[in-house]
Design a protein around this motif. Structure first.
Motif, PDB file in Angstrom:
ATOM      1  N   LYS A 230       5.378  -7.058  -2.508  1.00 45.12           N
ATOM      2  CA  LYS A 230       6.418  -7.529  -3.414  1.00 45.12           C
ATOM      3  C   LYS A 230       6.268  -9.008  -3.781  1.00 45.12           C
ATOM      4  CE  LYS A 230       9.844  -4.136  -2.079  1.00 45.12           C
ATOM      5  NZ  LYS A 230      11.202  -3.892  -1.648  1.00 45.12           N
TER       6      LYS A 230
ATOM      7  N   TYR B 273       1.780   5.834   3.019  1.00 47.56           N
ATOM      8  CA  TYR B 273       2.870   6.015   2.068  1.00 47.56           C
ATOM      9  C   TYR B 273       2.308   6.169   0.657  1.00 47.56           C
ATOM     10  CZ  TYR B 273       6.211   4.570   5.629  1.00 47.56           C
ATOM     11  OH  TYR B 273       6.971   4.494   6.751  1.00 47.56           O
ATOM     12  N   ALA B 274       2.924   7.006  -0.157  1.00 45.35           N
ATOM     13  CA  ALA B 274       2.536   7.148  -1.557  1.00 45.35           C
ATOM     14  C   ALA B 274       3.092   5.981  -2.370  1.00 45.35           C
ATOM     15  CB  ALA B 274       3.047   8.473  -2.122  1.00 45.35           C
ATOM     16  N   TYR B 275       4.236   5.456  -1.981  1.00 49.22           N
ATOM     17  CA  TYR B 275       4.888   4.333  -2.649  1.00 49.22           C
ATOM     18  C   TYR B 275       4.359   3.055  -2.012  1.00 49.22           C
ATOM     19  CZ  TYR B 275       8.728   1.433  -4.414  1.00 49.22           C
ATOM     20  OH  TYR B 275       9.465   0.472  -5.029  1.00 49.22           O
ATOM     21  N   ARG B 276       3.532   2.318  -2.705  1.00 44.20           N
ATOM     22  CA  ARG B 276       2.796   1.187  -2.138  1.00 44.20           C
ATOM     23  C   ARG B 276       3.663  -0.048  -1.865  1.00 44.20           C
ATOM     24  NH1 ARG B 276      -0.840   3.640   0.373  1.00 44.20           N
ATOM     25  NH2 ARG B 276      -2.066   4.981  -0.927  1.00 44.20           N
ATOM     26  N   ALA B 277       4.879  -0.139  -2.389  1.00 46.79           N
ATOM     27  CA  ALA B 277       5.734  -1.295  -2.145  1.00 46.79           C
ATOM     28  C   ALA B 277       6.245  -1.324  -0.707  1.00 46.79           C
ATOM     29  CB  ALA B 277       6.908  -1.312  -3.118  1.00 46.79           C
ATOM     30  N   CYS B 278       6.041  -0.242   0.049  1.00 45.07           N
ATOM     31  CA  CYS B 278       6.444  -0.215   1.450  1.00 45.07           C
ATOM     32  C   CYS B 278       5.543  -1.087   2.318  1.00 45.07           C
ATOM     33  CB  CYS B 278       6.408   1.214   1.988  1.00 45.07           C
ATOM     34  SG  CYS B 278       7.615   2.280   1.213  1.00 45.07           S
TER      35      CYS B 278
END
Length: 54
Positions: free
Chosen positions: A53, A43-48
């Protein structure tokens, strides 16, 4: 051509995923044939990712 067994991140089954297009950041998307959910390996969005978090 090398075959990579992809493990579903939801039902944890190996070999039941098929390619299902590209994500927004041009990462390969997969669709599990058993649970019918789609996912990506990267994923490009690392919060996944789990633990990000906290």
């Amino acid at each position: 051509m090398a075959k990579v067994d992809v493990k579903c991140s939801f039902c944890e089954r190996t070999g039941s995923a098929k390619k299902h297009g590209q994500g927004k950041a041009d990462h390969q998307r997969y669709r599990c044939q058993m649970c019918c959910r789609t996912f990506q390996l990267d994923y490009a969005y690392r919060a996944c990712h789990q633990g990000m978090k906290k």
